[in-house]
Design an enzyme around this catalytic site. Structure first.
Site, short mmCIF file in Angstrom:
data_model
loop_
_atom_site.label_atom_id
_atom_site.label_comp_id
_atom_site.label_asym_id
_atom_site.label_seq_id
_atom_site.Cartn_x
_atom_site.Cartn_y
_atom_site.Cartn_z
N GLY A 53 45.95 32.12 32.24
CA GLY A 53 44.64 32.72 32.35
C GLY A 53 43.63 32.48 31.25
O GLY A 53 42.53 33.02 31.31
N SER A 73 38.11 34.94 26.66
CA SER A 73 39.28 35.40 27.42
C SER A 73 40.28 36.11 26.51
O SER A 73 40.58 35.64 25.41
CB SER A 73 39.99 34.21 28.08
OG SER A 73 39.12 33.45 28.88
N ILE A 74 40.81 37.23 27.00
CA ILE A 74 41.87 37.91 26.25
C ILE A 74 43.08 36.98 26.11
O ILE A 74 43.72 36.93 25.05
CB ILE A 74 42.25 39.23 26.93
CG1 ILE A 74 41.08 40.21 26.88
CG2 ILE A 74 43.48 39.85 26.26
CD1 ILE A 74 41.31 41.51 27.63
N ILE A 88 45.38 37.27 34.94
CA ILE A 88 44.73 36.69 36.12
C ILE A 88 44.15 37.82 36.95
O ILE A 88 44.84 38.80 37.23
CB ILE A 88 45.73 35.90 36.99
CG1 ILE A 88 46.44 34.82 36.16
CG2 ILE A 88 45.03 35.27 38.19
CD1 ILE A 88 47.60 34.18 36.91
N TYR A 102 43.62 47.66 34.11
CA TYR A 102 42.49 48.51 33.71
C TYR A 102 42.67 49.90 34.30
O TYR A 102 43.28 50.05 35.37
CB TYR A 102 41.17 47.88 34.16
CG TYR A 102 39.95 48.66 33.71
CD1 TYR A 102 39.73 48.93 32.36
CD2 TYR A 102 39.04 49.15 34.63
CE1 TYR A 102 38.64 49.66 31.95
CE2 TYR A 102 37.93 49.88 34.22
CZ TYR A 102 37.74 50.13 32.87
OH TYR A 102 36.66 50.86 32.47
N TYR A 117 33.88 49.12 40.20
CA TYR A 117 35.03 48.23 40.01
C TYR A 117 35.60 47.78 41.35
O TYR A 117 36.38 46.84 41.42
CB TYR A 117 36.10 48.94 39.17
CG TYR A 117 37.02 48.00 38.42
CD1 TYR A 117 36.52 47.16 37.43
CD2 TYR A 117 38.38 47.96 38.70
CE1 TYR A 117 37.36 46.31 36.74
CE2 TYR A 117 39.24 47.12 38.01
CZ TYR A 117 38.72 46.29 37.03
OH TYR A 117 39.55 45.45 36.35
N LYS A 135 44.57 46.23 40.79
CA LYS A 135 45.26 46.60 39.56
C LYS A 135 46.35 47.63 39.81
O LYS A 135 47.41 47.60 39.17
CB LYS A 135 44.25 47.13 38.53
CG LYS A 135 43.28 46.07 38.00
CD LYS A 135 43.99 44.91 37.33
CE LYS A 135 43.01 43.99 36.61
NZ LYS A 135 43.69 42.80 36.01
#
Length: 271
Positions: free
Chosen positions: A15, A21-22, A95, A150, A160, A167
């Protein structure tokens, strides 16, 4: 500060797109801590991003893979084990995608074909990754598998949209597969529920700037940054967290445990 927490450990990082990007930040920190890893992303994402720059910086190789394709994932794991010279100690799944969000569809008017695509990319891909690793016996004992999530999986954030459902699905997969991994290989599986973070994907959510500002005012420690998240992920890949598994770990400056903050009260208090 590098202290070789991941010395000798090998993994796959999914990802990383660009410096926002984290996953990019986690790759940098993992490299600093002595890890070796393969970087991967979907071919279309690789054309949009800068992953080859990250590979050069961390001495890594890039193996393109669509995480919704079992053929691609089997090829990825085969090449990763060859490149790294053995089984894996960690996997990062970073992702997520909602076509409905990208196309501006409201939650009350979803396109269900797009919904299915979002499930597959954002959640089912995590199961696919773990299933391939499981069937190939690709993980070393006491390894660590991690995904990013999240708080909208537990609480309502209207804009969201269907990503909240994605998630929630992702977190359930982590618990269900985490049990299996723990029993067989002592591998732990966790999710990090991160503060709203200005990544390429996150910034596409309607009202995202409001999310960030509100969370900052609500969180006693303030929002956790991408760099903060990377530090936390490194601890979860390390041997310091060998008995932490099947957990959704809130990394949000205390937001998830705060009912209301003085800063928010002051913002809305009437004279």
């Amino acid at each position: 500060m590098a202290n070789n927490l991941l010395a000798g450990k090998k993994g796959i990082i999914f990802g990383a797109l660009n410096e926002d990007s984290i996953a990019w930040k986690i790759a940098e920190k993992a490299h600093e801590q002595g890890a070796q890893f393969v970087l991967t992303n979907a071919p279309v994402a690789m054309r949009m991003g800068e992953i080859n720059n990250l590979a050069a910086k961390t001495g890594s190789e890039v193996v393109p893979a669509d995480a919704t394709s079992m053929d691609d994932l089997n090829n990825l794991f085969e090449k990763a084990e060859s490149i790294l010279g053995g089984k894996l100690n960690f996997i990062l799944h970073s992702i997520g995608m909602s076509v409905n969000v990208r196309k501006g569809k409201e939650y009350t008017d979803l396109n269900y074909d797009w919904l299915t695509k979002g499930w597959d990319v954002s959640a089912v891909s995590f199961h696919r990754v773990m299933q391939v690793a499981w069937q190939r016996e690709a993980m070393n004992d006491w390894g660590s598998i991690l995904a990013l999530t999240y708080i909208a999986a537990q609480r309502t954030f209207p804009d969201y949209n269907d990503m909240a459902d994605n998630k929630a699905f992702l977190e359930s997969i982590a618990r269900s597969f985490g049990y299996q991994w723990g029993v067989r290989n002592k591998v732990r599986v966790n999710t990090i529920s991160q503060s709203p973070t200005p990544t390429t994907a996150g910034s596409g959510v309607k009202g995202f700037g409001g999310f960030i500002n509100y969370a900052e005012k609500m969180s006693p420690l303030g929002n956790a940054t991408a760099d903060d998240c990377a530090d936390y992920a490194i601890s979860l890949f390390s041997d310091l967290t060998r008995k932490v598994t099947m957990q959704n770990l809130f990394h949000d400056g205390g937001f998830s445990s705060t009912g209301v903050s003085e800063a928010v009260i002051e913002r809305f208090e009437e004279d």
